[in-house]
Design an enzyme around this catalytic site. Structure first.
Site, short mmCIF file in Angstrom:
data_model
loop_
_atom_site.label_atom_id
_atom_site.label_comp_id
_atom_site.label_asym_id
_atom_site.label_seq_id
_atom_site.Cartn_x
_atom_site.Cartn_y
_atom_site.Cartn_z
N ASP A 126 0.79 -1.23 0.00
CA ASP A 126 0.00 0.00 0.00
C ASP A 126 0.82 1.28 0.00
O ASP A 126 0.32 2.35 -0.32
CB ASP A 126 -0.95 0.02 1.21
CG ASP A 126 -0.21 -0.01 2.55
OD1 ASP A 126 1.04 -0.06 2.55
OD2 ASP A 126 -0.89 0.01 3.59
N HIS A 127 2.11 1.22 0.35
CA HIS A 127 2.90 2.43 0.56
C HIS A 127 3.65 2.93 -0.68
O HIS A 127 4.10 4.08 -0.70
CB HIS A 127 3.92 2.20 1.69
CG HIS A 127 3.41 2.55 3.05
ND1 HIS A 127 2.27 2.00 3.57
CD2 HIS A 127 3.89 3.40 4.01
CE1 HIS A 127 2.07 2.49 4.79
NE2 HIS A 127 3.03 3.34 5.07
N ASP A 191 3.39 -0.70 11.44
CA ASP A 191 2.96 0.63 11.04
C ASP A 191 2.34 1.28 12.27
O ASP A 191 1.61 0.62 13.02
CB ASP A 191 1.94 0.57 9.90
CG ASP A 191 1.66 1.95 9.32
OD1 ASP A 191 2.24 2.28 8.26
OD2 ASP A 191 0.85 2.68 9.92
N ARG A 473 -1.87 12.65 10.16
CA ARG A 473 -0.57 13.21 10.53
C ARG A 473 -0.27 14.38 9.60
O ARG A 473 -0.48 14.30 8.40
CB ARG A 473 0.49 12.11 10.41
CG ARG A 473 1.82 12.43 11.03
CD ARG A 473 2.64 11.14 11.17
NE ARG A 473 2.17 10.31 12.29
CZ ARG A 473 2.46 9.04 12.46
NH1 ARG A 473 3.21 8.41 11.57
NH2 ARG A 473 2.02 8.38 13.51
N SER A 668 5.90 7.79 13.01
CA SER A 668 5.81 6.48 12.38
C SER A 668 6.54 5.40 13.17
O SER A 668 7.44 5.68 13.96
CB SER A 668 6.38 6.56 10.97
OG SER A 668 6.51 5.28 10.40
N ARG A 670 8.50 3.42 11.70
CA ARG A 670 9.61 3.02 10.83
C ARG A 670 10.91 2.80 11.60
O ARG A 670 11.47 3.70 12.21
CB ARG A 670 9.79 4.03 9.70
CG ARG A 670 10.32 5.37 10.08
CD ARG A 670 10.23 6.36 8.93
NE ARG A 670 8.84 6.62 8.60
CZ ARG A 670 8.41 7.79 8.11
NH1 ARG A 670 9.24 8.77 7.90
NH2 ARG A 670 7.13 7.96 7.82
#
Length: 780
Positions: A126-127, A191, A473, A668, A670
């Protein structure tokens, strides 16, 4: 209650613990059954048994989040359970990974040497789909550009037992809500907005890839026992007030760090006025207050959603379990917030931070006072936060009102469906055409502009402008990489109304617009069906289940690839103190994961640690000169980019630290924001306070996340200091570390640094990383 009512057939990946739950990828009757996974039994009885053990130990009522957490304890009889203090060892039911983070997670899992994942796991593409023209063309372009990465993820999933949702399937959090979340589930996802699944009464928690590897490797997952913040809702939502307005108000109350170390648990009679997907919206954006996750109690709205998504058996089992899917009467909250939904008004939060609250009634005055541009250049709805059928319907209702008055959008207008199912259903039911009729562009089922995947052309870089979104965000440069873009987050209904006004100060409750015939009109409060009357149209079948025998599957990583790179183990601790380290950068102010490891165009390097490390801290502001990506090299005296100086230090065997402010690593999940400093020679990150996920990610990669015992000691560190961290041979839980600051004028002083390491985490540091430690334990 007969136990047969508590055991229902559900899917799995390879799973070694028979009581662990997973969730069926439910197909519409018209779809071939290729989406279905092999049978697996969900056993609510085990959760109930664990809850009984803990209740007997604690002798007190439990909150809902405690029931779910403690229901998944690895050893409920013996584990310490103290909110805010003890570390819980948990057995999550499922792992979900989006494609940007899945690359590194799967590379780490491959490095572990294990043959298969131990719990049901999925990858969601999806990213990596950039919003440029429109859905079909953008998707085709992404498949071509990202073919190497998609092939890696697909084959890695097939090889190691991980389900694969192809590009175009939709956004991970919407797919989870439609297929995998259920009341009482404990799910971890790579995520930060994984908490979206709390809208279905489960604890869905955002983590870094190394945490996901632990769970996939059948190692108990560790989480510091959260405190619990209660949000009591009374009254009912009505008119222009929406579920988004609930979380916008909570963010105003708690700020971006007020939920750190806590689960936010909604309860009270007002809950029943919110749809299941609306509850998902509230939980999703709970990530912006730093909360571990958020959750709602099981109710009829969740049951209706489960039935509508072809999970009647799950709904029946949850209903039979309902006493354990709501808080006990008299349960204690560490903090209690009360919100009367009758008094809630539509609002926008921003710019540049998701907790700056602006009711629509005050927006024009606030904008004029602060110099925010009033012209709305673009309105964007959808993404993982607000892309449900109900969201689309309420926004389409506003568009119909505008179309009936003969007007089209003044601002550019984009619509991002959350999933292939939502896209197909809004196409069938005419919503998508209504959006197009008023000038809207329907984008691909993907994250798109929400995470910076937006090829924006309407303003020049550096041009001051305003956009409004229904996303979650709005950090500086988050959506379009333009630091001058003022982004405001609000409900999809308010975004939609504002694109017709083109005006940030427009208050849809009272302000009027001019119709094509010159008359004035006011929008009526939007309405929309919670669930589609004709049922959901599943659209294309985009799910691939891993084969039962994967011996013939090969996972190839080209050594010359600039997008994928196999991992090399980090070096182990040499048993000595860390002496005379350079201060790579002393960061001024907010430093989110977007500052530490930008998304947008850098997403293409998420599977290549060395290449993506070229974005390390390039958005952080250097306190020495108040510039980004310009720091002084202490070895040469010259100024250069942060990654360049870090590489020079590493080549010359000079260890370094980063010094930061409050809530460092906000945003995030990440883990690249932790991997990159470790890869380029960093040893410690010293700040006033950390965001939860980032602190854990740093520990996992063998770095030392440390906080000032006295926050004012931040001011003592100078950019040209040499820093030593001493006493590492006696590194123990709860004992601060000593830090010696050697100043350039020859003086020195000592300060104390706190940490939250427990003994196993100290062993990660000593081994060089959690992955190194895992391998050592396998050999022993």
């Amino acid at each position: 209650m007969a136990s047969i009512t508590r055991l229902i057939s559900l899917p799995r990946a390879t799973c070694s613990r028979s009581f662990h739950t997973s969730m069926l990828v439910r197909a519409h009757p018209s779809v071939a059954m290729s989406r279905l996974e092999p049978d697996k039994t969900i056993n609510y009885n085990k959760i109930e048994e664990n809850i009984g053990v803990v209740k007997n130990r604690l002798k007190r009522p439990l909150t809902l989040s405690e029931k779910i957490l403690y229901g998944h304890l690895d050893n409920p009889l013996e584990q310490d359970i103290v909110r805010g203090e003890s570390y819980l060892r948990l057995r999550p039911d499922r792992v979900a990974m989006q494609d940007a983070t899945a690359q590194m997670a799967m590379l780490q899992f491959i490095s572990s040497g294990l043959p298969k994942v131990a719990v049901p796991s999925t990858i969601h593409c999806d990213h990596l789909i950039q919003a440029q023209i429109g859905g079909d063309k953008d998707l085709a372009r992404a498949k071509d550009i990202n073919a190497e990465v998609y092939d890696f993820l697909q084959t890695a999933g097939a090889k190691y037992g991980v389900g694969f949702w192809k590009p175009g399937s939709g956004i991970i959090h919407q797919i989870i809500l439609e297929n995998y979340a259920f009341p009482g589930v404990l799910l971890i996802g790579t995520d930060s907005h994984t908490p979206n699944g709390g809208g279905l009464g489960g604890l869905c928690i955002g983590v870094g890839g190394a945490d996901a590897v632990d769970v996939m490797a059948d190692i108990p997952w560790e989480l510091k026992c959260p405190e619990v913040i209660g949000v009591e809702l009374t009254g009912e939502l009505s008119g222009w007030a929406s579920p988004k307005d609930v979380i916008l108000k909570v963010a105003d109350i708690l700020t971006v760090k007020g939920g750190t170390g806590a689960i936010v648990e909604y309860h009270g009679p007002g809950v029943d006025s919110i749809s299941c997907t609306g509850m998902g919206t509230i939980c999703n954006m709970g990530a912006e207050i730093g909360a571990t996750t958020s959750v709602f109690p099981y109710n009829k709205r969740m049951k209706d959603y489960l039935v509508a998504t072809n999970r009647q058996d799950v709904a029946d089992a949850a209903t039979s379990m309902q006493e354990h899917l709501v808080p006990d009467e008299g349960a204690h909250y560490d903090r209690l917030i009360k919100i009367n939904l009758n008094e809630l008004k539509p609002a926008l939060n921003g710019p540049f931070t998701p907790d700056l609250y602006n009711p629509c009634t005050d927006m024009r005055a606030n904008a004029k006072k602060n110099g925010w541009p009033l012209e709305v250049k673009v309105g964007l709805i959808g993404s993982c936060t607000n892309s449900s059928y109900e969201d689309m319907g309420r926004s389409a209702n506003i568009c119909k009102q505008a179309r009936d008055k003969g007007i089209t959008a003044k601002s550019a207008f984009t619509i991002t469906p959350g999933s292939e199912q939502v896209r197909a259903t809004i196409e069938r039911d005419g919503y998508a055409q209504v959006f197009r009729d008023v000038g809207g562009v329907v984008l691909a089922n993907a994250c798109g502009p929400c995470i910076g995947q937006w090829d924006r052309k309407d303003v020049a870089m550096g041009e001051k402008n305003t956009i409004v979104t229904s996303y979650n965000r709005n950090f500086t440069g988050r959506n379009d990489a333009n630091p001058a873009t003022h982004a405001f987050v609000t409900s999809p209904e308010v975004v939609t109304a504002m694109v017709f006004a083109g005006d940030l100060g427009f208050n849809p409750e009272v302000d009027t617009l001019t119709a094509a015939d010159g008359s004035q009109f006011k929008f009526e409060a939007p309405t929309g069906d919670e669930l589609p009357a004709k049922g959901f149209d599943p659209g294309e079948d985009t799910y691939q289940h891993p084969p039962s025998n994967s011996d013939a599957v090969s996972v190839n990583v080209d050594p010359s690839s600039n997008r994928l790179q196999l991992l090399e183990p980090f070096d182990t601790w040499n048993g000595k103190d860390l002496k005379d380290m350079a201060v790579l950068i002393k960061v001024k102010g907010k430093c989110t994961t977007d500052h530490i490891s930008m998304a947008g165009p850098w997403l293409k390097y998420r599977g290549h640690l060395d290449n993506i490390s070229n974005n390390m801290l390039i958005g952080a502001i250097n306190i020495e000169n108040e510039k980004a990506n310009t720091i002084k090299n202490s070895l040469t005296g010259e100024y250069g980019g942060v990654p360049d100086v870090a590489r020079h230090y590493k080549a010359n065997q000079l260890n370094w630290v980063v010094v930061g402010d409050e809530n460092y690593g906000e945003g995030s999940s990440r883990e690249h924001a932790a991997l990159e400093p470790r890869h380029l020679g960093g040893r410690a990150i010293i700040v006033k306070s950390f965001a939860r996920i980032h602190e854990t990610n740093l520990k996992k990669q063998g770095l030392l996340p440390l906080t000032f015992s006295n926050p004012s000691d931040y001011d003592k560190i100078q950019p040209d200091d040499k820093i030593s961290i001493v006493g590492l041979n006696s590194f123990t839980p709860g004992k601060p570390l000593e830090c010696v600051l050697n100043h350039s004028n020859g003086s020195s002083e000592s300060i104390l640094l706190n940490h939250t390491f427990n003994q196993p985490q100290i062993e990660w540091f000593q081994a060089g990383s959690a992955l190194n430690r895992m391998k050592m334990m396998q050999k022993s």
